[in-house]
Structure formats: structure tokens, C-alpha cells
Scaffold this active site. Structure first.
Site, PDB file in Angstrom:
ATOM      1  N   ASP A 294       1.418  -1.132  -0.221  1.00  0.00           N
ATOM      2  CA  ASP A 294      -0.323   0.283  -0.042  1.00  0.00           C
ATOM      3  C   ASP A 294       0.843   1.175   0.200  1.00  0.00           C
ATOM      4  O   ASP A 294       1.452   1.397   0.876  1.00  0.00           O
ATOM      5  CB  ASP A 294      -0.603  -0.178   1.111  1.00  0.00           C
ATOM      6  CG  ASP A 294      -1.927   1.016   1.291  1.00  0.00           C
ATOM      7  OD1 ASP A 294      -1.677   1.892   0.650  1.00  0.00           O
ATOM      8  OD2 ASP A 294      -2.249   1.427   2.212  1.00  0.00           O
TER       9      ASP A 294
ATOM     10  N   SER B  90      -6.396  14.061 -15.254  1.00  0.00           N
ATOM     11  CA  SER B  90      -7.528  13.246 -15.894  1.00  0.00           C
ATOM     12  C   SER B  90      -7.864  15.225 -16.593  1.00  0.00           C
ATOM     13  O   SER B  90      -7.907  15.812 -15.543  1.00  0.00           O
ATOM     14  CB  SER B  90      -8.419  12.956 -14.795  1.00  0.00           C
ATOM     15  OG  SER B  90      -9.677  13.105 -15.338  1.00  0.00           O
TER      16      SER B  90
ATOM     17  N   TYR C   6     -12.562  13.158  -5.512  1.00  0.00           N
ATOM     18  CA  TYR C   6     -12.225  12.169  -7.020  1.00  0.00           C
ATOM     19  C   TYR C   6     -11.097  13.516  -7.454  1.00  0.00           C
ATOM     20  O   TYR C   6     -10.495  13.439  -7.944  1.00  0.00           O
ATOM     21  CB  TYR C   6     -12.713  11.504  -7.353  1.00  0.00           C
ATOM     22  CG  TYR C   6     -12.468  10.888  -9.045  1.00  0.00           C
ATOM     23  CD1 TYR C   6     -10.722   9.993  -8.486  1.00  0.00           C
ATOM     24  CD2 TYR C   6     -11.961  11.464  -9.770  1.00  0.00           C
ATOM     25  CE1 TYR C   6     -10.140   9.982  -9.627  1.00  0.00           C
ATOM     26  CE2 TYR C   6     -11.632  11.254 -10.921  1.00  0.00           C
ATOM     27  CZ  TYR C   6     -10.877  10.282 -11.826  1.00  0.00           C
ATOM     28  OH  TYR C   6      -9.969  10.419 -12.435  1.00  0.00           O
TER      29      TYR C   6
ATOM     30  N   LYS D 287      -7.044  14.552  -7.837  1.00  0.00           N
ATOM     31  CA  LYS D 287      -6.037  15.214  -9.135  1.00  0.00           C
ATOM     32  C   LYS D 287      -5.659  16.194  -8.965  1.00  0.00           C
ATOM     33  O   LYS D 287      -4.660  16.854  -9.499  1.00  0.00           O
ATOM     34  CB  LYS D 287      -7.293  14.904 -10.675  1.00  0.00           C
ATOM     35  CG  LYS D 287      -7.950  13.235 -10.331  1.00  0.00           C
ATOM     36  CD  LYS D 287      -6.489  12.446 -10.918  1.00  0.00           C
ATOM     37  CE  LYS D 287      -6.840  10.469 -11.098  1.00  0.00           C
ATOM     38  NZ  LYS D 287      -5.736   9.859 -10.682  1.00  0.00           N
TER      39      LYS D 287
ATOM     40  N   ASP E  88     -22.676  15.432 -14.417  1.00  0.00           N
ATOM     41  CA  ASP E  88     -21.668  15.436 -15.943  1.00  0.00           C
ATOM     42  C   ASP E  88     -21.738  16.625 -17.174  1.00  0.00           C
ATOM     43  O   ASP E  88     -22.631  17.630 -16.991  1.00  0.00           O
ATOM     44  CB  ASP E  88     -22.495  14.808 -16.822  1.00  0.00           C
ATOM     45  CG  ASP E  88     -22.016  13.269 -16.433  1.00  0.00           C
ATOM     46  OD1 ASP E  88     -21.209  12.588 -16.389  1.00  0.00           O
ATOM     47  OD2 ASP E  88     -22.857  12.338 -17.670  1.00  0.00           O
TER      48      ASP E  88
END
Ligand code: WQD
Length: 342
Positions: A61, A127, A152, A156, A301
Site C-alpha cells: 500500500d 484527468s 476525486y 487530481k 456530467d
């Protein structure tokens, strides 16, 4: 220091395993580190089967700094590609601390250890999510990032900043952040591919599982967007092409071709594809009918995002090569192999 040895964290997973294959095929040696929290050994075994190389695998890990440090003592790699991270957007909104703890700590450990152990090159998996709903399309690397709408997405952005600041402060480090658009498909051998646990959140795994009869019907999230056919536009990048972009990034730093010590590249095709177009192409190239219906828009989205790939093309010397047709055939071939469909 072995300039040809690359540590691939998260190398048992979807993007990591494909990248390990391309690194090996380009003449690099690879060590895979993964804690198998969202993958199993089949990815590693697939890498070994495709390349014929008995790639070392270490179950560790990256958040466990002491255990992770031992790996740096055991192997004298000069480059790391960091894939190991949680990646479920929805889950990250429900349990942000899980994402901040894992995604930030593992990356900070890597940066610290690279510096402390005198290693140089770091590639970070970023991303296109950092662009959010961009004002001007396609997006270039200079397009301003938008505030993240999930933990999330925020990890990034934060990891990009950690890498930028670390490289600026510690002269021995170099870094490249690759901003992936929508990675899809599988290795042409069908020995490795995407294997999401539970119900797929992403479009292509949902499509292939629907075609395989595991899911009843694909929901197309929204047909009333301001696009030509009303569905969202994305830049779908073949997984093997994406993997090759990592090889180009590593080579750039190993061969001292980087212009700055910290650089960012978009990794996409430059082509916008709608959800309906993707579904229809999948049906056509695989000669089947997909059960799908129009459903309400999915929260969070963006309408459209696709890449300006000029920088990756000119600086990395990398171009997306595989046509969408081939990519969607490979995605289906992989699903069929996994489900034992003839
Ligand atoms: C693509 C399009 C959906 C599922 C996300 C993350 C991003 C990155 C990749 C990775 C959208 C539509 C989807 C379905 C649908 N993260 N869709 N029916 O949202 O562009 O990007 O995955 O680790 O950070 O945000 O990808 O594949 O989920 O969706 O109609 O069942 O397909 O609305 O237009 P997305 P996606």
C-alpha cells in the site's frame, strides 16, 4: 541508478497493466506495486503472458510509507508512474476523506521517497476532469482548471499542484502530469482489459456488460444536451495508445528531452464522440444490437470535453493511432473472453 527500470504503482489495474506492457515492449524493465484493493492478480498475470517477462510484483500500500520505502531500497528504478488511486467519482462525494487520505497520502509518499532516495522522474495520472465544463473547446493544457465538483477530481488537481511545487522546490525531481480523457478498450490480445467491480459507472464497460447479458439495458444519460444529437461529447482514447503516452513521457525525462522540469500533457484523440455515436459504432463493428434507452441526465456530467493534442503530438512525439472501431472491437473481445462468450 537503472534508468531503464520503472516502478508502476497501481500496475495491476486497468491503465497500469497496459502501461507495463508498453514499457516492456519499448525496452524498459518494470516493477509493479499494487495493494490489490481494486484489482486482482489477473492484470499482472496478463502482463507476464503478453510480454513473456516475469515482471516482479510487490503487494504494498503506497500509503504505508515504511513498507513502500523498502521497495525503493530493493529496486534502483529512477522513474515512477503513479496510478494507484481510488477513482469512483460518486463514492468520492459520499466519502471524501477516504479519497483525500488515500490519493493524497500515497502520492506524497512517492514524492518524498523519490526525493529522499535520490530518484528523479515522476509521471502522475491526472484527468481531463480538471477542466470541468470548459468555456472554450477543445481544451489545451493552458485552459484554466475549474473548481472540482468531486473529491476525486479535487485529488487530481491537488496532486498536480503537489508535483508542480515539489519539482519547483527540489532540483533533483522532474515530473509530468498526463491528463487522460476517456480511456476505453483493451489490449488486442484480450489478455488484459477493464474489469470493474460491481455495476460499471463508465460508459464502455456498461455497454460491453449489456451486450454480454449481465446488464439488462444501457441508460443513455440525457438526449437534450445542446449537442448535435443531444447526448454528451467526450474524447475516447484507446487504452494502448494511452499506455504509449506514458512510455513517451518516461523517455522524455530519462533522455533529458523535457523543456521544463514539470510539464503537463493532454492525452486524447482530439475527436469529440457522442454517446449515441459510440453506441452505434459499437453495434456496427461488433455486428450486434444493444439494448439501450434514454434516461435523465446524470448529475455532475459536463456537456462536452475533448482535447487539443498539439502539445503531446509535437513535444512527446505521441499521436493516438487506433481508430474507435478497433478500440470497440477490442473492448468486446475482452468482455467475451472474461465471460466465456464464443
Ligand atoms: C461518458 C459519457 C455519460 C454511463 C468519468 C470521470 C473521469 C474519469 C473517467 C476515471 C457521459 C455517458 C455513462 C452510462 C451513459 N475518471 N454514460 N450511460 O463521466 O466522462 O468521466 O470517467 O477514473 O474523471 O468523471 O465517463 O464513461 O462515466 O461517461 O450515458 O451508463 O457516457 O453521461 O456522457 P466521464 P463515463
Amino acid at each position: 541508478m537503472n534508468k531503464k527500470l520503472v516502478l508502476v504503482s497501481g500496475g495491476a489495474g486497468y491503465i497500469g497493466s497496459h502501461t507495463a506492457v508498453e514499457l516492456i515492449e519499448a525496452g524498459y524493465q518494470v516493477v509493479i506495486a499494487d495493494n490489490l484493493s481494486n484489482a486482482d492478480m489477473s492484470g499482472v498475470e496478463g502482463v507476464r503472458a503478453i510480454t513473456g517477462v516475469d515482471v516482479p510484483f510487490i503487494n504494498v500500500d503506497c500509503c504505508d510509507k515504511e513498507a513502500f520505502a523498502r521497495l525503493f531500497d530493493q529496486y534502483d528504478f529512477d522513474s515512477v508512474i503513479h496510478f494507484a488511486a481510488f477513482k469512483a467519482v460518486g463514492e468520492s462525494v459520499e466519502d471524501p476523506m477516504k479519497y483525500y487520505r488515500n490519493n493524497l497520502l500515497s502520492f506524497m509518499n512517492i514524492v518524498d521517497l523519490m526525493r529522499q532516495k535520490g530518484r528523479s522522474n515522476i509521471v502522475f495520472s491526472s484527468s481531463a476532469t480538471v477542466y470541468g465544463e470548459a468555456d472554450i473547446l477543445p481544451v489545451t493544457e493552458a485552459t484554466p482548471r475549474k473548481p472540482a465538483t468531486s473529491a476525486y477530481g479535487n485529488t487530481k488537481q491537488m496532486c498536480e499542484d503537489i508535483l508542480r511545487d515539489a519539482v519547483a522546490a527540489y532540483p533533483t525531481l522532474k515530473g509530468i502530469a498526463l491528463r487522460y480523457f476517456n480511456p476505453i478498450g483493451a489490449h488486442p490480445s484480450a489478455l488484459i482489459g477493464e474489469l470493474p467491480r460491481g455495476v460499471p459507472q463508465n460508459l464502455v464497460p456498461y455497454i460491453t456488460q449489456t451486450a454480454a447479458g449481465i446488464r439488462e439495458c444501457l441508460s443513455v444519460f440525457g438526449d437534450d444536451y445542446p449537442t448535435e444529437d443531444g447526448s454528451c461529447l467526450r474524447d475516447y482514447i484507446d487504452i494502448v495508445d494511452l499506455a504509449k503516452a506514458h512510455v513517451a513521457a518516461i523517455s522524455r525525462m530519462v533522455d533529458n528531452k523535457n523543456k521544463e522540469r514539470y510539464e503537463i500533457f493532454n492525452v486524447g484523440t482530439g475527436r469529440a464522440v457522442s454517446v449515441f455515436e459510440l453506441v452505434k459504432t459499437f453495434e456496427r463493428v461488433n455486428n450486434l444490437k444493444l439494448n439501450y434507452k434514454v434516461a435523465p441526465r446524470r448529475a455532475g456530467d459536463v456537456v462536452a470535453v475533448w482535447a487539443d493534442t498539439t502539445l503531446a503530438n509535437t513535444e512527446l512525439g505521441w499521436v493516438a493511432e487506433r481508430p474507435l472501431e478497433k478500440t470497440l472491437q477490442a473492448a468486446w473481445a475482452w468482455e467475451k473472453r472474461v465471460r466465456n462468450i464464443k
